[in-house]
Design a protein around this motif. Structure first.
Motif, PDB file in Angstrom:
ATOM      1  N   PRO A 248      -0.488   5.646  11.857  1.00 21.25           N
ATOM      2  CA  PRO A 248      -0.416   5.611  10.388  1.00 21.25           C
ATOM      3  C   PRO A 248      -1.648   6.217   9.713  1.00 21.25           C
ATOM      4  O   PRO A 248      -1.562   6.701   8.581  1.00 21.25           O
ATOM      5  CB  PRO A 248      -0.283   4.114  10.076  1.00 21.25           C
ATOM      6  CG  PRO A 248      -0.830   3.418  11.263  1.00 21.25           C
ATOM      7  CD  PRO A 248      -0.512   4.289  12.431  1.00 21.25           C
ATOM      8  N   ALA A 249      -2.801   6.206  10.393  1.00 18.84           N
ATOM      9  CA  ALA A 249      -3.995   6.829   9.812  1.00 18.84           C
ATOM     10  C   ALA A 249      -3.807   8.340   9.694  1.00 18.84           C
ATOM     11  O   ALA A 249      -4.211   8.956   8.686  1.00 18.84           O
ATOM     12  CB  ALA A 249      -5.217   6.506  10.664  1.00 18.84           C
ATOM     13  N   LEU A 250      -3.181   8.956  10.698  1.00 15.95           N
ATOM     14  CA  LEU A 250      -2.892  10.385  10.618  1.00 15.95           C
ATOM     15  C   LEU A 250      -1.908  10.682   9.489  1.00 15.95           C
ATOM     16  O   LEU A 250      -2.041  11.677   8.774  1.00 15.95           O
ATOM     17  CB  LEU A 250      -2.327  10.871  11.953  1.00 15.95           C
ATOM     18  CG  LEU A 250      -3.288  10.850  13.147  1.00 15.95           C
ATOM     19  CD1 LEU A 250      -2.565  11.261  14.419  1.00 15.95           C
ATOM     20  CD2 LEU A 250      -4.484  11.758  12.892  1.00 15.95           C
ATOM     21  N   TYR A 251      -0.916   9.816   9.343  1.00 16.18           N
ATOM     22  CA  TYR A 251       0.057   9.976   8.259  1.00 16.18           C
ATOM     23  C   TYR A 251      -0.657   9.896   6.905  1.00 16.18           C
ATOM     24  O   TYR A 251      -0.421  10.712   6.005  1.00 16.18           O
ATOM     25  CB  TYR A 251       1.122   8.894   8.365  1.00 16.18           C
ATOM     26  CG  TYR A 251       2.149   8.901   7.265  1.00 16.18           C
ATOM     27  CD1 TYR A 251       3.308   9.662   7.385  1.00 16.18           C
ATOM     28  CD2 TYR A 251       1.962   8.152   6.108  1.00 16.18           C
ATOM     29  CE1 TYR A 251       4.256   9.679   6.375  1.00 16.18           C
ATOM     30  CE2 TYR A 251       2.901   8.158   5.094  1.00 16.18           C
ATOM     31  CZ  TYR A 251       4.046   8.920   5.228  1.00 16.18           C
ATOM     32  OH  TYR A 251       4.984   8.925   4.236  1.00 16.18           O
ATOM     33  N   ALA A 252      -1.554   8.928   6.754  1.00 11.42           N
ATOM     34  CA  ALA A 252      -2.273   8.764   5.498  1.00 11.42           C
ATOM     35  C   ALA A 252      -3.173   9.954   5.208  1.00 11.42           C
ATOM     36  O   ALA A 252      -3.336  10.361   4.043  1.00 11.42           O
ATOM     37  CB  ALA A 252      -3.098   7.476   5.539  1.00 11.42           C
ATOM     38  N   ALA A 253      -3.770  10.551   6.239  1.00 12.38           N
ATOM     39  CA  ALA A 253      -4.689  11.670   6.038  1.00 12.38           C
ATOM     40  C   ALA A 253      -3.983  12.862   5.391  1.00 12.38           C
ATOM     41  O   ALA A 253      -4.539  13.513   4.495  1.00 12.38           O
ATOM     42  CB  ALA A 253      -5.301  12.078   7.370  1.00 12.38           C
ATOM     43  N   THR A 254      -2.763  13.155   5.822  1.00  9.66           N
ATOM     44  CA  THR A 254      -2.039  14.290   5.237  1.00  9.66           C
ATOM     45  C   THR A 254      -1.714  14.009   3.768  1.00  9.66           C
ATOM     46  O   THR A 254      -1.860  14.899   2.917  1.00  9.66           O
ATOM     47  CB  THR A 254      -0.740  14.548   6.013  1.00  9.66           C
ATOM     48  OG1 THR A 254       0.087  13.383   5.987  1.00  9.66           O
ATOM     49  CG2 THR A 254      -1.054  14.896   7.462  1.00  9.66           C
ATOM     50  N   ARG A 255      -1.288  12.796   3.456  1.00  4.91           N
ATOM     51  CA  ARG A 255      -0.925  12.476   2.065  1.00  4.91           C
ATOM     52  C   ARG A 255      -2.163  12.457   1.162  1.00  4.91           C
ATOM     53  O   ARG A 255      -2.100  12.896   0.003  1.00  4.91           O
ATOM     54  CB  ARG A 255      -0.210  11.132   2.010  1.00  4.91           C
ATOM     55  CG  ARG A 255       1.292  11.208   2.228  1.00  4.91           C
ATOM     56  CD  ARG A 255       1.667  11.806   3.563  1.00  4.91           C
ATOM     57  NE  ARG A 255       3.099  11.989   3.742  1.00  4.91           N
ATOM     58  CZ  ARG A 255       3.639  12.628   4.769  1.00  4.91           C
ATOM     59  NH1 ARG A 255       2.864  13.148   5.718  1.00  4.91           N
ATOM     60  NH2 ARG A 255       4.945  12.767   4.852  1.00  4.91           N
ATOM     61  N   ALA A 282       3.177   8.713  -5.754  1.00  2.00           N
ATOM     62  CA  ALA A 282       3.937   8.134  -4.642  1.00  2.00           C
ATOM     63  C   ALA A 282       3.271   8.456  -3.314  1.00  2.00           C
ATOM     64  O   ALA A 282       3.206   7.609  -2.416  1.00  2.00           O
ATOM     65  CB  ALA A 282       5.371   8.667  -4.662  1.00  2.00           C
ATOM     66  N   ALA A 283       2.765   9.688  -3.180  1.00  9.39           N
ATOM     67  CA  ALA A 283       2.067  10.062  -1.947  1.00  9.39           C
ATOM     68  C   ALA A 283       0.819   9.214  -1.756  1.00  9.39           C
ATOM     69  O   ALA A 283       0.504   8.781  -0.639  1.00  9.39           O
ATOM     70  CB  ALA A 283       1.711  11.548  -1.982  1.00  9.39           C
ATOM     71  N   PHE A 284       0.106   8.959  -2.858  1.00  8.45           N
ATOM     72  CA  PHE A 284      -1.083   8.110  -2.757  1.00  8.45           C
ATOM     73  C   PHE A 284      -0.703   6.681  -2.374  1.00  8.45           C
ATOM     74  O   PHE A 284      -1.394   6.046  -1.566  1.00  8.45           O
ATOM     75  CB  PHE A 284      -1.840   8.109  -4.085  1.00  8.45           C
ATOM     76  CG  PHE A 284      -3.045   7.218  -4.086  1.00  8.45           C
ATOM     77  CD1 PHE A 284      -4.229   7.623  -3.493  1.00  8.45           C
ATOM     78  CD2 PHE A 284      -2.993   5.957  -4.669  1.00  8.45           C
ATOM     79  CE1 PHE A 284      -5.343   6.795  -3.483  1.00  8.45           C
ATOM     80  CE2 PHE A 284      -4.095   5.116  -4.660  1.00  8.45           C
ATOM     81  CZ  PHE A 284      -5.282   5.543  -4.067  1.00  8.45           C
ATOM     82  N   GLY A 285       0.386   6.164  -2.937  1.00  9.15           N
ATOM     83  CA  GLY A 285       0.833   4.814  -2.599  1.00  9.15           C
ATOM     84  C   GLY A 285       1.184   4.685  -1.131  1.00  9.15           C
ATOM     85  O   GLY A 285       0.809   3.707  -0.471  1.00  9.15           O
ATOM     86  N   LEU A 286       1.901   5.676  -0.595  1.00  8.55           N
ATOM     87  CA  LEU A 286       2.254   5.641   0.829  1.00  8.55           C
ATOM     88  C   LEU A 286       1.009   5.744   1.701  1.00  8.55           C
ATOM     89  O   LEU A 286       0.910   5.080   2.738  1.00  8.55           O
ATOM     90  CB  LEU A 286       3.219   6.780   1.147  1.00  8.55           C
ATOM     91  CG  LEU A 286       4.641   6.652   0.594  1.00  8.55           C
ATOM     92  CD1 LEU A 286       5.446   7.900   0.919  1.00  8.55           C
ATOM     93  CD2 LEU A 286       5.326   5.418   1.160  1.00  8.55           C
ATOM     94  N   ALA A 287       0.056   6.587   1.292  1.00  9.67           N
ATOM     95  CA  ALA A 287      -1.182   6.725   2.067  1.00  9.67           C
ATOM     96  C   ALA A 287      -1.966   5.417   2.074  1.00  9.67           C
ATOM     97  O   ALA A 287      -2.494   5.001   3.113  1.00  9.67           O
ATOM     98  CB  ALA A 287      -2.033   7.851   1.493  1.00  9.67           C
ATOM     99  N   ALA A 290      -0.274   2.966   4.341  1.00  8.29           N
ATOM    100  CA  ALA A 290      -0.487   3.302   5.748  1.00  8.29           C
ATOM    101  C   ALA A 290      -1.911   2.966   6.183  1.00  8.29           C
ATOM    102  O   ALA A 290      -2.131   2.462   7.303  1.00  8.29           O
ATOM    103  CB  ALA A 290      -0.201   4.787   5.978  1.00  8.29           C
ATOM    104  N   LEU A 291      -2.900   3.226   5.317  1.00 16.14           N
ATOM    105  CA  LEU A 291      -4.291   2.932   5.676  1.00 16.14           C
ATOM    106  C   LEU A 291      -4.524   1.434   5.809  1.00 16.14           C
ATOM    107  O   LEU A 291      -5.225   0.984   6.730  1.00 16.14           O
ATOM    108  CB  LEU A 291      -5.235   3.519   4.623  1.00 16.14           C
ATOM    109  CG  LEU A 291      -5.558   5.007   4.752  1.00 16.14           C
ATOM    110  CD1 LEU A 291      -6.501   5.436   3.643  1.00 16.14           C
ATOM    111  CD2 LEU A 291      -6.173   5.322   6.108  1.00 16.14           C
ATOM    112  N   VAL A 292      -3.973   0.663   4.901  1.00 16.32           N
ATOM    113  CA  VAL A 292      -4.110  -0.792   5.003  1.00 16.32           C
ATOM    114  C   VAL A 292      -3.491  -1.286   6.307  1.00 16.32           C
ATOM    115  O   VAL A 292      -4.064  -2.121   7.023  1.00 16.32           O
ATOM    116  CB  VAL A 292      -3.455  -1.480   3.787  1.00 16.32           C
ATOM    117  CG1 VAL A 292      -3.374  -2.982   3.998  1.00 16.32           C
ATOM    118  CG2 VAL A 292      -4.248  -1.177   2.526  1.00 16.32           C
ATOM    119  N   GLY A 293      -2.316  -0.754   6.635  1.00 15.47           N
ATOM    120  CA  GLY A 293      -1.679  -1.138   7.889  1.00 15.47           C
ATOM    121  C   GLY A 293      -2.503  -0.744   9.098  1.00 15.47           C
ATOM    122  O   GLY A 293      -2.587  -1.498  10.083  1.00 15.47           O
ATOM    123  N   SER A 294      -3.136   0.423   9.037  1.00 14.26           N
ATOM    124  CA  SER A 294      -3.969   0.875  10.148  1.00 14.26           C
ATOM    125  C   SER A 294      -5.164  -0.043  10.352  1.00 14.26           C
ATOM    126  O   SER A 294      -5.487  -0.434  11.484  1.00 14.26           O
ATOM    127  CB  SER A 294      -4.441   2.306   9.889  1.00 14.26           C
ATOM    128  OG  SER A 294      -5.240   2.771  10.946  1.00 14.26           O
TER     129      SER A 294
END
Length: 396
Positions: A248-255, A282-287, A290-294
Motif C-alpha cells: 500500500p505504500a507503493l500505491y500511495a506514492a503514485t497517488r 479523491a487521489a489524496f484520500g486514497l493515498a 493507504a499510508l495509514v494502513g501501511s
C-alpha cells in the motif's frame, strides 16, 4: 478428596521400600497432571460468538437461498453478471444474468445446507473423512461466493473516509453514497459476508468435531505445531508484515505524486483530464488511507503495536487490545481478495493495453494478489504472539 491427602506419605517402617516402575510412572503422571491443573486458569463458559456464528451463518445462507429462489421462480433476474452495471469488475461479468441467477440459487442452497449441518453437528468427534468433505465443500462454496465480488468493495472502503469528511459540504459527495447501496453492490456485500461467515463457521466446526477447544483450537492430546508458537510466529509474521506494509505504500506514492503535480506513469492528457474532473482530492484520500494502513501494518510486529506509545494521552503504557488490531486488519485483508479477482477478470490483453496508457495507476494494483495473503498471515502471526491462555479451556 484433596489431592495432597491422596499422596500423603505412609508411616515409616523398618522395611526398605522397593522400586516399582509402574507405580513410579503413575505417580509422575499424576504430578504432571496436577502441575498442569494448577498452571492454567479454570475453564469458563465459551464466549457468545462460538454459539452465535454457526446460527448466524445458517440464517444468512438460508435467507439468501430463500430470496434468490423466490426471485428466480417469479421470473426475475438477480443483479449479477451482465444483468448488473455494478458487476463489470467481477470474474463472471459476461455471464447472462438469468443463467447466473440459477447458479446463485444452487450456491446458496449448498451454503445453507452446509451451514445448517455444521451448526447441528454434535460435540462428539466427527470422523476425519466427514470433516474433510465438509471443509472441501465449504471452500468451494466460499470461492463461488467471492467470484461474485470485485474491486469496488476495496475502492468504496478507501473512499469512505473522504466521503464522510466532504459530504456535509459538497452535494456531489453526498450523492456518491447512493453507489454504496446499489442492488448489484448489495449482492456483493451479501456474498462476501456469507463467505466470511461460512469460513468462520467451518473453523469452529472443525475444532469442535476433532475435540479441540472451539475458541482457541488447542487440544490436550494434540500439541501446537512449532510454527504456531509465539517465537516462530514472530519470525515469519515480521516478514509478511513488511510485505503487507510495502504494497500500500507503493500505491500511495503514485497517488501522492499526482497530487503534487507530477503525472507519474500517466499520459499528460489523461492527467489533465483527471485534474479537470476534480479527482485529485479523491487521489489524496486514497493515498492517505493507504499510508495509514501501511503504518498500522508495521504495528503488527512493533512494540507500539502491543503497548500504546507515550504520546497517546490517556492510553500511554496500556496494552493494546488484540482485537483492536486483528479486526481492522482482517477486514482489509478480506476486502483485498475481491480486488485481486478483478485483475483476473480484466485479462492479460486489457492489462497490457491499460499499462501502456497509464502504468503508474495499474502497476501497484498488480501486487494486490500478494497483499491480501500477506496481511492475513501477518495478522494471524500477531494473534498467535499475543493470545493469552484460553479462558474457556485453560490451555495456553
Amino acid at each position: 478428596m484433596d489431592l495432597h491427602e491422596t499422596h500423603r506419605p505412609e508411616p515409616a517402617t523398618t522395611a526398605r521400600p522397593t522400586a516399582d516402575p509402574t507405580t513410579g510412572a503413575a505417580v509422575t503422571a499424576t504430578r504432571r497432571t496436577a502441575a498442569v491443573t494448577t498452571a492454567v486458569p479454570p475453564p469458563s463458559r465459551p464466549p457468545r460468538h462460538v454459539r452465535v456464528v454457526p446460527v448466524l451463518t445458517a440464517a444468512w445462507w438460508s435467507v439468501s437461498e430463500l430470496v434468490a429462489l423466490t426471485v428466480t421462480l417469479l421470473g426475475g433476474t438477480l443483479p449479477v453478471g451482465d444483468a448488473s452495471p455494478d458487476a463489470v469488475g467481477t470474474l463472471l461479468h459476461d455471464v447472462p444474468g438469468s443463467t447466473l441467477s440459477l447458479l446463485v440459487v444452487l450456491l446458496a442452497l449448498v451454503g445453507a445446507t452446509l451451514a445448517v449441518g455444521m451448526a447441528r453437528a454434535r460435540r462428539s468427534a466427527v470422523p476425519a473423512p466427514a470433516r474433510r468433505a465438509a471443509t472441501v465443500a465449504a471452500a468451494v462454496t466460499v470461492a463461488g461466493a467471492v467470484t461474485l465480488t470485485d474491486a469496488s468493495i476495496l475502492a468504496r472502503l478507501g473512499y469512505l473516509p473522504l466521503l464522510v469528511v466532504r459530504a456535509p459540504f459538497d452535494e456531489k459527495y453526498r450523492e456518491a453514497f447512493a453507489g454504496y447501496v446499489a442492488p448489484g453492490v448489495l449482492v456483493q456485500y451479501l456474498a462476501l459476508g456469507g463467505a466470511v461467515l461460512l469460513a468462520w463457521a467451518t473453523v469452529l466446526f472443525r475444532r469442535r468435531a476433532r475435540g479441540a477447544c472451539a475458541v482457541c483450537g488447542r487440544a490436550v492430546d494434540h500439541p501446537e505445531p512449532a510454527w504456531r508458537t509465539p517465537a516462530r510466529a514472530a519470525v515469519w509474521g515480521r516478514r509478511w508484515a513488511l510485505v503487507a506494509a510495502v504494497i500500500p505504500a507503493l500505491y500511495a506514492a503514485t497517488r501522492l505524486a499526482w497530487v503534487a503535480g507530477y503525472p507519474f506513469g500517466m499520459q499528460p492528457d489523461d492527467y489533465d483530464a483527471m485534474v479537470a474532473d476534480g479527482m485529485l482530492p479523491a487521489a489524496f484520500g486514497l493515498a492517505a488511507f493507504a499510508l495509514v494502513g501501511s503504518v498500522l501494518t508495521l504495528g503488527l510486529f512493533q512494540r507500539w503495536g502491543e503497548v500504546f506509545p507515550r504520546w497517546m494521552v490517556g492510553l500511554a503504557g496500556r496494552r493494546v487490545p488484540v482485537m483492536l488490531a486483528v479486526v481492522p486488519a482482517t477486514l482489509v485483508a478480506v476486502a483485498v481478495v475481491p480486488a485481486s479477482i478483478t485483475l483476473l477478470a480484466i485479462g492479460p490483453d486489457q492489462l497490457r493495453a491499460e499499462a501502456a496508457e497509464s502504468w503508474g495507476a495499474l502497476a501497484p494494483m498488480l501486487l494486490w494478489p500478494l497483499w491480501g495473503p500477506a496481511l492475513g498471515a501477518a495478522t494471524y502471526a500477531y494473534h498467535l504472539r499475543r493470545r493469552p491462555a484460553c479462558r474457556t479451556c485453560g490451555l495456553g
